[in-house]
Design a protein around this motif. Structure first.
Motif, PDB file in Angstrom:
ATOM      1  N   ALA A   1       0.819  -1.211   0.000  1.00  0.00           N
ATOM      2  CA  ALA A   1       0.000   0.000   0.000  1.00  0.00           C
ATOM      3  C   ALA A   1       0.852   1.260   0.000  1.00  0.00           C
ATOM      4  CB  ALA A   1      -0.936  -0.002   1.215  1.00  0.00           C
ATOM      5  N   GLU A   2       2.019   1.207   0.631  1.00  0.00           N
ATOM      6  CA  GLU A   2       2.866   2.400   0.783  1.00  0.00           C
ATOM      7  C   GLU A   2       3.845   2.497  -0.383  1.00  0.00           C
ATOM      8  OE1 GLU A   2       2.158   4.549   3.057  1.00  0.00           O
ATOM      9  OE2 GLU A   2       0.637   3.253   3.967  1.00  0.00           O
TER      10      GLU A   2
ATOM     11  N   VAL B   1      12.951  -3.288   2.859  1.00  0.00           N
ATOM     12  CA  VAL B   1      12.372  -1.978   2.577  1.00  0.00           C
ATOM     13  C   VAL B   1      10.851  -2.071   2.575  1.00  0.00           C
ATOM     14  CG1 VAL B   1      12.160  -0.162   0.831  1.00  0.00           C
ATOM     15  CG2 VAL B   1      14.393  -1.171   1.322  1.00  0.00           C
ATOM     16  N   ALA B   2      10.321  -3.108   1.932  1.00  0.00           N
ATOM     17  CA  ALA B   2       8.867  -3.272   1.880  1.00  0.00           C
ATOM     18  C   ALA B   2       8.279  -3.438   3.276  1.00  0.00           C
ATOM     19  CB  ALA B   2       8.523  -4.479   1.004  1.00  0.00           C
ATOM     20  N   VAL B   3       8.916  -4.252   4.106  1.00  0.00           N
ATOM     21  CA  VAL B   3       8.420  -4.473   5.465  1.00  0.00           C
ATOM     22  C   VAL B   3       8.445  -3.173   6.271  1.00  0.00           C
ATOM     23  CG1 VAL B   3       8.929  -5.610   7.653  1.00  0.00           C
ATOM     24  CG2 VAL B   3       8.983  -6.925   5.537  1.00  0.00           C
ATOM     25  N   LEU B   4       9.544  -2.425   6.149  1.00  0.00           N
ATOM     26  CA  LEU B   4       9.649  -1.178   6.904  1.00  0.00           C
ATOM     27  C   LEU B   4       8.592  -0.172   6.461  1.00  0.00           C
ATOM     28  CD1 LEU B   4      13.538  -0.871   7.001  1.00  0.00           C
ATOM     29  CD2 LEU B   4      12.044  -1.265   8.974  1.00  0.00           C
TER      30      LEU B   4
ATOM     31  N   TYR C   1       7.305   2.920   8.922  1.00  0.00           N
ATOM     32  CA  TYR C   1       8.537   3.698   8.934  1.00  0.00           C
ATOM     33  C   TYR C   1       8.569   4.623   7.720  1.00  0.00           C
ATOM     34  CZ  TYR C   1      10.384   0.687  12.607  1.00  0.00           C
ATOM     35  OH  TYR C   1      10.577   0.015  13.793  1.00  0.00           O
ATOM     36  N   SER C   2       9.123   5.793   7.890  1.00  0.00           N
ATOM     37  CA  SER C   2       9.215   6.730   6.779  1.00  0.00           C
ATOM     38  C   SER C   2      10.385   6.379   5.877  1.00  0.00           C
ATOM     39  CB  SER C   2       9.398   8.159   7.300  1.00  0.00           C
ATOM     40  OG  SER C   2      10.695   8.315   7.865  1.00  0.00           O
ATOM     41  N   ALA C   3      10.315   6.849   4.632  1.00  0.00           N
ATOM     42  CA  ALA C   3      11.434   6.635   3.711  1.00  0.00           C
ATOM     43  C   ALA C   3      12.695   7.288   4.254  1.00  0.00           C
ATOM     44  CB  ALA C   3      11.082   7.190   2.332  1.00  0.00           C
ATOM     45  N   ASP C   4      12.582   8.461   4.887  1.00  0.00           N
ATOM     46  CA  ASP C   4      13.759   9.140   5.435  1.00  0.00           C
ATOM     47  C   ASP C   4      14.434   8.301   6.513  1.00  0.00           C
ATOM     48  OD1 ASP C   4      13.509  11.353   3.806  1.00  0.00           O
ATOM     49  OD2 ASP C   4      12.322  12.500   5.265  1.00  0.00           O
TER      50      ASP C   4
END
Length: 454
Positions: free
Chosen positions: A387-388, A417-420, A425-428
């Motif tokens: 979703a993100e 990355v997908a799990v975070l 969690y933000s991309a930053d």
């Protein structure tokens, strides 16, 4: 509108026939990798090209993208050729590279060009051929390469992200660029490209080699990579792809099967991953000839240049996880050199294999540090539909800036990355973690894991 069409195909002689059909068949066929150890992807797509051409699809309606370096690689023992299956029974092998007409090669094989081809945007595609399909036409898309949650890789530049792929499909539907579309995707975690993203009522029918949580597999490896008495030295094909194409090579099946029947066959025979369906089930009963050929075209029997019988000649036995094919290939080439008495060659392959093992260990440490111990259990759980997607794209760009381009192996860690992102969690925050982790665990020489060998 119905059209009266003259279609010709050739084996030893030219065969032509007039027939009436509604609409045309168009195809986009893509190998998204490079280097000899990814030989199988380039062989897969050339074989798919021949299936389409043999069954009446005009050459100017098959758009083929392949880096096209495996046939000419120094490690190829039969220069200029690609084989997608072994020939252990003494019959001549089928060189699928012969007469495989590639439209985009080398550094032109990019995500930007692929998406432009789908959208029919010749300018964005660099002036190359693009889809000119209409609301009456059928479109077939086949993609073979590496993948990860929410992306499929390309040999140059950025990957194809799930949101961009699905946006292109939506654009095609809105612009009435097809009556019906079928997509076959061979890649690890390929189900993540469509799960929760592809509409169920847009006349788009898609199957993938794997679900969103698992690898796809190379096949015809080790002792099964022998063609005309020569050990090729790497896997010749991919398990899902071999299963659908060897099914389509059988005349009886090709002229009687529906999309759903082929899906069922391939799902049963692909035993190391879960072949998945997404999209519009109203297309289940459509004949495969409408997407992999031209309806009513009296296609040549069997594979071009090989047998025309009613049974599959081969059954894949040896398979290798797609993430491990590079290391497997280096070890195979080392053994081949040792058997030939090539001491320096064997030493070079052994050194390359050790470098690959070092890269893999560094990638494991770096991405474990990015994830953190608290996310270990979450990372192992099945992913929900993505979703993100904006977070994914921005985070992947930041991670590769910090850690270098993903390699065929380190793509397995793109799941982190997908799990975070999906955990809030933000991309930053992810990029900051990657900056620290990769500075500590992945020196520049280990970034991509690529070597001069293979």
């Amino acid at each position: 509108m119905a059209r009266r069409v003259l279609v010709c195909a050739s084996l030893l002689t030219i065969q032509c026939v007039f027939f009436v059909t509604a609409g045309e068949t168009w195809a986009v066929v893509v190998a998204g990798s490079r280097y000899f150890y990814n030989y199988r992807h380039q062989a897969d797509v050339c074989r798919a090209y021949h299936i389409l051409r043999r069954n009446g699809v005009a050459d100017d309606r098959v758009i083929l993208m392949s880096y096209d370096d495996a046939a000419t690689a120094p490690d190829n023992p039969v220069p200029g050729t690609l084989f997608n299956e072994p020939s252990p029974d003494g019959r001549p092998g089928w060189d699928v590279r012969h007469n495989c007409d590639i439209d985009y090669s080398g550094r032109d094989v990019t995500a930007e060009h692929f998406l432009a081809v789908l959208r029919g945007n010749a300018t964005a595609a660099g002036g190359g051929p693009v889809l000119r399909s209409t609301a009456e036409d059928r479109v077939f898309v086949y993609f073979a390469d590496h993948g990860a949650p929410g992306l499929i890789a390309m040999p140059v530049g950025e990957p194809v992200y799930a949101d961009d792929f699905n946006s292109a499909l939506k654009f095609m539907a809105e612009q009435r660029m097809f009556a019906e579309m079928a997509l076959y995707v061979e890649a690890c975690e390929s189900g993540s490209m469509f799960e929760g993203l592809l509409p169920e009522h847009d006349k788009i029918w898609a199957i993938t080699a794997a679900n969103p949580d698992e690898s796809s597999w190379g096949t015809y490896c080790d002792a099964e990579d022998t063609v005309n008495g020569v050990d090729i030295g790497t896997c010749l094909g991919d398990l899902f792809s071999i299963n659908w194409m060897e099914d389509s090579d059988l005349p009886a099946e090709f002229h009687t099967e529906t999309l759903d029947m082929q899906f069922s066959t391939v799902k049963t025979e692909t035993t190391l991953s879960h072949v998945m369906f997404y999209g519009d089930r109203s297309l289940n009963a459509r004949p495969i000839t409408e997407f992999q050929g031209v309806p009513e075209f009296p296609s040549l029997q069997g594979r071009l240049g090989a047998k025309g019988g009613a049974e599959r000649r081969n059954r894949p036995g040896v398979a290798v996880d797609s993430r491990d094919v590079k290391l497997h290939t280096l070890r195979r080439l080392q053994r081949r050199s040792e058997a030939a008495g090539d001491v320096s060659g064997a030493a070079a392959y052994a050194a390359a294999a050790r470098a690959e093992e070092t890269h893999r260990a560094a990638a494991d440490r770096a991405f474990a540090a990015i994830a953190g111990a608290a996310l270990a259990a979450v990372a192992a759980a099945p992913l929900p539909p993505l979703a993100e997607l904006a977070c994914h794209k921005r985070a992947h760009r930041g991670v590769t800036a910090a850690c270098g381009p993903y390699s065929d192996y380190s793509l397995k860690h793109a799941r982190v990355v997908a799990v975070l992102c999906e955990s809030g969690y933000s991309a930053d925050a992810i990029i900051a973690a990657a900056d620290a982790a990769c500075a500590a665990h992945m020196p520049t020489s280990l970034f991509s894991g690529e070597t001069a060998i293979a």
